[in-house]
Design an enzyme around this catalytic site. Structure first.
Site, PDB file in Angstrom:
ATOM      1  N   CYS A  48       0.863  -1.180   0.000  1.00 21.68           N
ATOM      2  CA  CYS A  48       0.000   0.000   0.000  1.00 21.68           C
ATOM      3  C   CYS A  48       0.902   1.232   0.000  1.00 21.68           C
ATOM      4  O   CYS A  48       2.037   1.196   0.488  1.00 21.68           O
ATOM      5  CB  CYS A  48      -0.891  -0.033   1.242  1.00 21.68           C
ATOM      6  SG  CYS A  48      -1.832   1.484   1.547  1.00 21.68           S
ATOM      7  N   HIS A  49       0.401   2.339  -0.521  1.00 21.17           N
ATOM      8  CA  HIS A  49       1.208   3.558  -0.588  1.00 21.17           C
ATOM      9  C   HIS A  49       1.676   4.008   0.792  1.00 21.17           C
ATOM     10  O   HIS A  49       2.739   4.611   0.931  1.00 21.17           O
ATOM     11  CB  HIS A  49       0.414   4.678  -1.268  1.00 21.17           C
ATOM     12  CG  HIS A  49       1.235   5.902  -1.512  1.00 21.17           C
ATOM     13  ND1 HIS A  49       1.235   6.984  -0.658  1.00 21.17           N
ATOM     14  CD2 HIS A  49       2.131   6.196  -2.487  1.00 21.17           C
ATOM     15  CE1 HIS A  49       2.082   7.896  -1.105  1.00 21.17           C
ATOM     16  NE2 HIS A  49       2.635   7.454  -2.214  1.00 21.17           N
ATOM     17  N   THR A  50       0.901   3.700   1.839  1.00 20.26           N
ATOM     18  CA  THR A  50       1.299   4.086   3.197  1.00 20.26           C
ATOM     19  C   THR A  50       2.616   3.424   3.595  1.00 20.26           C
ATOM     20  O   THR A  50       3.460   4.043   4.253  1.00 20.26           O
ATOM     21  CB  THR A  50       0.189   3.702   4.204  1.00 20.26           C
ATOM     22  OG1 THR A  50      -1.030   4.305   3.778  1.00 20.26           O
ATOM     23  CG2 THR A  50       0.526   4.183   5.600  1.00 20.26           C
ATOM     24  N   HIS A  70       0.900  -3.983   5.923  1.00 17.54           N
ATOM     25  CA  HIS A  70      -0.332  -3.949   6.722  1.00 17.54           C
ATOM     26  C   HIS A  70      -1.560  -4.424   5.950  1.00 17.54           C
ATOM     27  O   HIS A  70      -2.607  -4.618   6.549  1.00 17.54           O
ATOM     28  CB  HIS A  70      -0.580  -2.535   7.278  1.00 17.54           C
ATOM     29  CG  HIS A  70      -0.800  -1.498   6.224  1.00 17.54           C
ATOM     30  ND1 HIS A  70       0.233  -0.971   5.485  1.00 17.54           N
ATOM     31  CD2 HIS A  70      -1.932  -0.909   5.770  1.00 17.54           C
ATOM     32  CE1 HIS A  70      -0.246  -0.083   4.633  1.00 17.54           C
ATOM     33  NE2 HIS A  70      -1.561  -0.040   4.775  1.00 17.54           N
ATOM     34  N   GLU A  71      -1.433  -4.618   4.638  1.00 16.34           N
ATOM     35  CA  GLU A  71      -2.533  -5.189   3.862  1.00 16.34           C
ATOM     36  C   GLU A  71      -2.219  -6.656   3.674  1.00 16.34           C
ATOM     37  O   GLU A  71      -1.273  -6.999   2.956  1.00 16.34           O
ATOM     38  CB  GLU A  71      -2.601  -4.511   2.486  1.00 16.34           C
ATOM     39  CG  GLU A  71      -3.763  -3.584   2.328  1.00 16.34           C
ATOM     40  CD  GLU A  71      -3.911  -3.067   0.895  1.00 16.34           C
ATOM     41  OE1 GLU A  71      -4.491  -1.994   0.762  1.00 16.34           O
ATOM     42  OE2 GLU A  71      -3.455  -3.720  -0.052  1.00 16.34           O
ATOM     43  N   CYS A 100     -11.314  -2.066  20.088  1.00 18.52           N
ATOM     44  CA  CYS A 100     -11.213  -2.700  21.410  1.00 18.52           C
ATOM     45  C   CYS A 100     -12.572  -3.143  21.934  1.00 18.52           C
ATOM     46  O   CYS A 100     -12.670  -3.986  22.815  1.00 18.52           O
ATOM     47  CB  CYS A 100     -10.541  -1.742  22.396  1.00 18.52           C
ATOM     48  SG  CYS A 100     -11.580  -0.335  22.906  1.00 18.52           S
ATOM     49  N   CYS A 103     -14.086   1.204  24.394  1.00 16.98           N
ATOM     50  CA  CYS A 103     -14.009   2.661  24.516  1.00 16.98           C
ATOM     51  C   CYS A 103     -15.276   3.331  23.976  1.00 16.98           C
ATOM     52  O   CYS A 103     -16.126   2.693  23.356  1.00 16.98           O
ATOM     53  CB  CYS A 103     -12.764   3.190  23.803  1.00 16.98           C
ATOM     54  SG  CYS A 103     -12.863   3.082  21.991  1.00 16.98           S
ATOM     55  N   CYS A 106     -15.692   2.871  20.184  1.00 22.91           N
ATOM     56  CA  CYS A 106     -16.136   1.541  19.784  1.00 22.91           C
ATOM     57  C   CYS A 106     -17.598   1.295  20.132  1.00 22.91           C
ATOM     58  O   CYS A 106     -18.309   0.581  19.414  1.00 22.91           O
ATOM     59  CB  CYS A 106     -15.245   0.469  20.413  1.00 22.91           C
ATOM     60  SG  CYS A 106     -13.611   0.343  19.658  1.00 22.91           S
ATOM     61  N   CYS A 114     -11.135   3.922  17.423  1.00 22.33           N
ATOM     62  CA  CYS A 114     -10.871   3.336  18.737  1.00 22.33           C
ATOM     63  C   CYS A 114      -9.797   4.109  19.502  1.00 22.33           C
ATOM     64  O   CYS A 114      -8.727   4.429  18.972  1.00 22.33           O
ATOM     65  CB  CYS A 114     -10.421   1.890  18.533  1.00 22.33           C
ATOM     66  SG  CYS A 114      -9.937   1.026  20.044  1.00 22.33           S
ATOM     67  N   ARG A 118      -6.300   3.014  17.717  1.00 16.96           N
ATOM     68  CA  ARG A 118      -6.245   3.869  16.550  1.00 16.96           C
ATOM     69  C   ARG A 118      -4.828   3.867  15.975  1.00 16.96           C
ATOM     70  O   ARG A 118      -3.854   3.760  16.708  1.00 16.96           O
ATOM     71  CB  ARG A 118      -6.655   5.291  16.946  1.00 16.96           C
ATOM     72  CG  ARG A 118      -6.885   6.233  15.790  1.00 16.96           C
ATOM     73  CD  ARG A 118      -7.267   7.618  16.273  1.00 16.96           C
ATOM     74  NE  ARG A 118      -8.392   7.600  17.197  1.00 16.96           N
ATOM     75  CZ  ARG A 118      -8.948   8.711  17.684  1.00 16.96           C
ATOM     76  NH1 ARG A 118      -8.472   9.890  17.357  1.00 16.96           N
ATOM     77  NH2 ARG A 118      -9.969   8.626  18.514  1.00 16.96           N
ATOM     78  N   CYS A 178      -7.212  -2.749   3.857  1.00 15.97           N
ATOM     79  CA  CYS A 178      -6.820  -1.337   3.963  1.00 15.97           C
ATOM     80  C   CYS A 178      -7.474  -0.502   2.869  1.00 15.97           C
ATOM     81  O   CYS A 178      -8.603  -0.072   2.989  1.00 15.97           O
ATOM     82  CB  CYS A 178      -5.301  -1.178   3.936  1.00 15.97           C
ATOM     83  SG  CYS A 178      -4.768   0.558   4.044  1.00 15.97           S
ATOM     84  N   ARG A 373      -2.633  -2.827  -7.292  1.00 18.76           N
ATOM     85  CA  ARG A 373      -2.169  -3.597  -6.142  1.00 18.76           C
ATOM     86  C   ARG A 373      -1.323  -4.763  -6.606  1.00 18.76           C
ATOM     87  O   ARG A 373      -1.651  -5.470  -7.559  1.00 18.76           O
ATOM     88  CB  ARG A 373      -3.372  -4.139  -5.330  1.00 18.76           C
ATOM     89  CG  ARG A 373      -3.976  -3.110  -4.371  1.00 18.76           C
ATOM     90  CD  ARG A 373      -2.957  -2.741  -3.312  1.00 18.76           C
ATOM     91  NE  ARG A 373      -3.476  -1.865  -2.280  1.00 18.76           N
ATOM     92  CZ  ARG A 373      -3.367  -0.528  -2.285  1.00 18.76           C
ATOM     93  NH1 ARG A 373      -2.794   0.070  -3.300  1.00 18.76           N
ATOM     94  NH2 ARG A 373      -3.850   0.190  -1.282  1.00 18.76           N
TER      95      ARG A 373
END
Length: 380
Positions: A48-50, A70-71, A100, A103, A106, A114, A118, A178, A373
């Site tokens: 992913c670009h992130t 993360h993907e 979670c 909170c 959530c 969250c 987060r 993502c 992707r």
């Protein structure tokens, strides 16, 4: 899988030793999960670009050495103390943000932000004890957004893991953890275009095309794609985009062009670039009285934009969204079901595939702007 439960696992991981340098496949040690954590065998991950943004470390605090990613999609190998919702063998999607379930966010039907889980791009350790679960010869290797999926095994907080249908093909649905869900949810959950409505999408990368896909699913009659790269326009037709605009082709603001071709403005717009000028255009191109603009793209730290207050007083609405307003654990399984029920096409987002040993090719493809992707198969 039970033979490794409670043991340190040695496996391959792609380690970023310093900013902007090629990742190195290393043997890492992955500690067992602690309380409220799960250890996941990653089978497929994508870029992913992130990941690229933080690998380049432009404008943020660099955290290295680090395992990005993360993907992804994988299978639970073992669970830590207190984990009751997941068990070894479950098919899961790791998510960069969490739920979670305790909170105020959530418990609110209106929020998915969250308090506990987060996204935190600067934290390279686990919440439980402030330590990393990855190491090489005793030296810690840091986590990324709580997932670090560029590793054959990773440890994740249970609140950042969505259990999904075991029949779903992991090499396809991994991209739903993502960008695709972010764009899709921005349209379906936040913009909420009605059947027959007009929608403008700013930015035709993977997230923007997912937003267009959401508009197509919602039954929009016109989906106008706006991008500076004309090469993206042909691809965008597959995602329901009906018309294309390149701001460089006009000598007046693109919002004025859009207003002129839509009798005063579109019903909805979704901004997926992170450019503050595009954000202004996305807001000002929606029709007064009912128009809604949704911001998805992440701006640079010092960005700001201004618009005349009359644009708000004339009943235009500006909204922001985070991960498409999906709650990861609660809502992501239903997005996978949309794919399983053939309501959502995922294959057209996947344009390349490489083996794990070729992971740097995925970075080259993204940096060159090629494709959407790239799936990384962990078994190669």
């Amino acid at each position: 899988m039970s033979t490794t439960e409670g043991q340190v696992i040695k496996c391959k991981a792609a380690v970023a030793w310093e900013a902007g340098k090629p990742l190195v496949i290393e043997e890492v040690e992955v500690a067992p999960p602690q309380a409220m954590e799960v250890r996941v065998k990653i089978l497929f991950t994508s870029l992913c670009h992130t990941d690229v943004y933080f690998w380049e470390a432009k404008g943020q605090t660099p955290v290295f050495p680090r395992i990005f990613g993360h993907e992804a999609a994988g299978i639970v190998e073992s669970v830590g103390e207190g984990v009751t919702e997941l068990k070894p063998g479950d098919h899961v999607l790791p998510v960069f943000t969490g739920e979670c379930k305790e909170c105020r966010h959530c418990k609110s039907e209106e929020s998915n932000m969250c308090d506990l889980l987060r996204i935190n791009t600067e934290r390279g350790v686990m919440l439980n004890d402030g330590k990393s679960r990855f190491s090489i010869n005793g030296k810690p290797i840091y986590h990324f957004v709580g997932t670090s999926t560029f590793s054959e095994y990773t440890v994740i907080h249970v609140g950042c893991v969505a259990k999904i249908n075991p029949k779903a093909p992991l090499d396809k649905v991994c991209v739903l953890s993502c960008g695709i869900s972010t764009g899709l949810g921005a349209t379906l959950n936040v913009a909420k275009p009605g059947k027959g409505s007009t929608v403008a999408i700013f930015g035709l990368g993977a997230v923007g095309l997912a937003a267009a896909e959401g508009a197509r699913i919602a039954g929009a009659s016109r989906i106008i794609g706006i991008d500076l790269n004309p090469n993206r326009f042909e691809e965008a037709k597959k995602f329901g985009v009906t018309e294309f605009l390149n701001p460089k082709d006009y000598d007046k603001p693109i919002q004025q062009v859009i207003a002129g071709m839509t009798d005063g403005g579109v019903d909805r717009s979704v901004e997926c670039t992170g450019n503050f000028n595009a954000m202004i255009s996305a807001f000002e191109c929606v029709h007064d009285g009912w128009g809604v603009a949704v911001l998805v793209g992440v701006p640079s730290r010092d960005d700001a934009f201004k618009t005349h207050p009359m644009n708000v007083l004339n009943e235009r609405t500006l909204k922001g969204t985070f991960f498409g307003n999906f709650k990861p654990r609660t809502d992501l399984p239903s997005v996978v079901e949309m794919y399983m029920n053939k309501e959502l096409e995922v294959e057209k987002f996947i344009t390349h595939e490489v083996t794990f040993s070729e992971i740097n090719k995925a970075f080259d493809l993204m940096l060159s702007g090629a494709g959407l992707r790239c799936i990384i198969r962990m078994d190669g």
